[in-house]
Design a protein around this motif. Structure first.
Motif, PDB file in Angstrom:
ATOM      1  N   GLN A 126       0.864  -1.177   0.000  1.00  0.00           N
ATOM      2  CA  GLN A 126       0.000   0.000   0.000  1.00  0.00           C
ATOM      3  C   GLN A 126       0.902   1.229   0.000  1.00  0.00           C
ATOM      4  O   GLN A 126       1.649   1.463   0.953  1.00  0.00           O
ATOM      5  CB  GLN A 126      -0.915  -0.010   1.220  1.00  0.00           C
ATOM      6  N   LEU A 127       0.856   2.013  -1.070  1.00  0.00           N
ATOM      7  CA  LEU A 127       1.693   3.198  -1.213  1.00  0.00           C
ATOM      8  C   LEU A 127       0.833   4.447  -1.122  1.00  0.00           C
ATOM      9  O   LEU A 127      -0.153   4.585  -1.851  1.00  0.00           O
ATOM     10  CB  LEU A 127       2.425   3.173  -2.564  1.00  0.00           C
ATOM     11  N   THR A 128       1.219   5.357  -0.231  1.00  0.00           N
ATOM     12  CA  THR A 128       0.550   6.649  -0.119  1.00  0.00           C
ATOM     13  C   THR A 128       1.515   7.731  -0.593  1.00  0.00           C
ATOM     14  O   THR A 128       2.637   7.822  -0.092  1.00  0.00           O
ATOM     15  CB  THR A 128       0.121   6.943   1.328  1.00  0.00           C
TER      16      THR A 128
ATOM     17  N   SER B 225      -7.535   1.804  -5.150  1.00  0.00           N
ATOM     18  CA  SER B 225      -6.972   3.151  -5.069  1.00  0.00           C
ATOM     19  C   SER B 225      -7.905   4.041  -4.270  1.00  0.00           C
ATOM     20  O   SER B 225      -9.123   3.838  -4.265  1.00  0.00           O
ATOM     21  CB  SER B 225      -6.743   3.733  -6.469  1.00  0.00           C
ATOM     22  N   ILE B 226      -7.333   5.027  -3.593  1.00  0.00           N
ATOM     23  CA  ILE B 226      -8.085   6.039  -2.860  1.00  0.00           C
ATOM     24  C   ILE B 226      -7.522   7.394  -3.251  1.00  0.00           C
ATOM     25  O   ILE B 226      -6.301   7.571  -3.343  1.00  0.00           O
ATOM     26  CB  ILE B 226      -7.971   5.846  -1.339  1.00  0.00           C
TER      27      ILE B 226
ATOM     28  N   ILE C 265      -2.868  10.461  -2.595  1.00  0.00           N
ATOM     29  CA  ILE C 265      -3.506   9.282  -3.166  1.00  0.00           C
ATOM     30  C   ILE C 265      -2.911   8.037  -2.527  1.00  0.00           C
ATOM     31  O   ILE C 265      -1.789   8.047  -2.003  1.00  0.00           O
ATOM     32  CB  ILE C 265      -3.342   9.205  -4.699  1.00  0.00           C
ATOM     33  N   MET C 266      -3.681   6.959  -2.550  1.00  0.00           N
ATOM     34  CA  MET C 266      -3.210   5.676  -2.061  1.00  0.00           C
ATOM     35  C   MET C 266      -3.398   4.637  -3.148  1.00  0.00           C
ATOM     36  O   MET C 266      -4.454   4.578  -3.788  1.00  0.00           O
ATOM     37  CB  MET C 266      -3.958   5.271  -0.793  1.00  0.00           C
ATOM     38  N   LEU C 267      -2.387   3.804  -3.362  1.00  0.00           N
ATOM     39  CA  LEU C 267      -2.433   2.725  -4.342  1.00  0.00           C
ATOM     40  C   LEU C 267      -2.138   1.408  -3.628  1.00  0.00           C
ATOM     41  O   LEU C 267      -1.098   1.272  -2.976  1.00  0.00           O
ATOM     42  CB  LEU C 267      -1.400   2.945  -5.449  1.00  0.00           C
ATOM     43  N   ALA C 268      -3.036   0.456  -3.739  1.00  0.00           N
ATOM     44  CA  ALA C 268      -2.809  -0.875  -3.198  1.00  0.00           C
ATOM     45  C   ALA C 268      -2.536  -1.823  -4.359  1.00  0.00           C
ATOM     46  O   ALA C 268      -3.291  -1.851  -5.335  1.00  0.00           O
ATOM     47  CB  ALA C 268      -4.018  -1.350  -2.397  1.00  0.00           C
TER      48      ALA C 268
END
Length: 239
Positions: free
Chosen positions: A60-62, A119-120, A157-160
């Motif tokens: 999980q990258l923010t 994604s968020i 943003i967040m990418l899982a």
């Protein structure tokens, strides 16, 4: 000869060569705004890895980008322009020099074969999953996405995503495997903040990690201002 010298020093700006079971992260921004706002951007990355009991990984990258232009920057810019004879700069000049929305297309490089899970802060429809082939034959997957940040504001943003490999606790010595993350810094930027967290499934623990710059607290294993490429290694195994 010069190129080979810069490569030996790790200053050539090329992607790292990684093994088939190593994690990789490199966040690269390509300006499309036509102004100098990049000079006022601050970036912070938080990389979290969840390891399940069978060794499957989920990252999980923010990404948080902050545009630091404020009223103090206005005053500083006016003083600097007066030094070169521009006493009353027009708004377009100031806009070009950085007081404008920072518009970039972002590439998030990761191991070849990684898959986006969620994604968020950005719709998955806005994210393209791409591949890049290096001259040495090595491949990387990267996510291609827009990030726009107005002056005085932040974009997050967040990418899982799931890497294409998993840890092996059965065939390795003492049931311990090595999670290794190759972290590359984009060539041309001075620094960014970085945090690394690890979360372990049932009966899994961390035996050691290197380098150690912070005490491990609430799954945090690393925190630093990054000025150059880094390699983080965590020994993970069964209790």
């Amino acid at each position: 000869t010069l190129q080979a010298w810069f490569s030996e020093l790790g200053m050539a700006g090329t992607l790292a060569e990684i093994g088939p079971y190593h994690d990789y992260l490199n966040v690269v921004h390509v300006s499309i705004g036509g102004n100098k706002s990049d000079a006022f951007m601050h970036q912070a990355l938080k990389h979290e890895t969840f390891i399940s009991k069978d060794g499957t990984l989920l990252n999980q990258l923010t990404i948080k980008r902050t545009h630091d232009w404020n009223s103090g920057t206005d005053a500083w810019m006016l003083r600097e322009l007066r030094k070169v004879g521009v006493a009353y700069p027009d708004s377009e000049t100031v806009r070009i020099l950085g007081k404008d929305t920072n518009r970039v297309m972002t590439r998030v490089y990761m191991p070849y074969g990684s898959t986006l899970k969620a994604s968020i802060g950005i719709s998955e429809d806005e994210i393209e999953v791409m591949e890049e082939l290096l001259p040495n034959g090595q491949k990387f997957t990267y996510f291609w996405l827009p990030m726009n940040t107005a002056p005085g504001e932040s974009t997050e943003i967040m990418l899982a995503y799931e890497p294409p490999f998993k840890l092996d606790f059965n065939s390795k010595l003492l049931g311990i495997d090595d999670y290794r993350l190759f972290l590359d810094k984009q060539a041309g930027i001075r620094e960014f903040d970085f945090e690394k967290y690890m979360y372990y499934g049932p009966h899994l623990i961390s035996y050691a990690h290197n380098p150690t710059f912070t005490e491990e607290s609430e799954n945090e294993v690393y925190r630093a201002v990054i000025h150059t490429d880094k390699i983080l290694s965590i020994a993970v195994g069964e209790e």
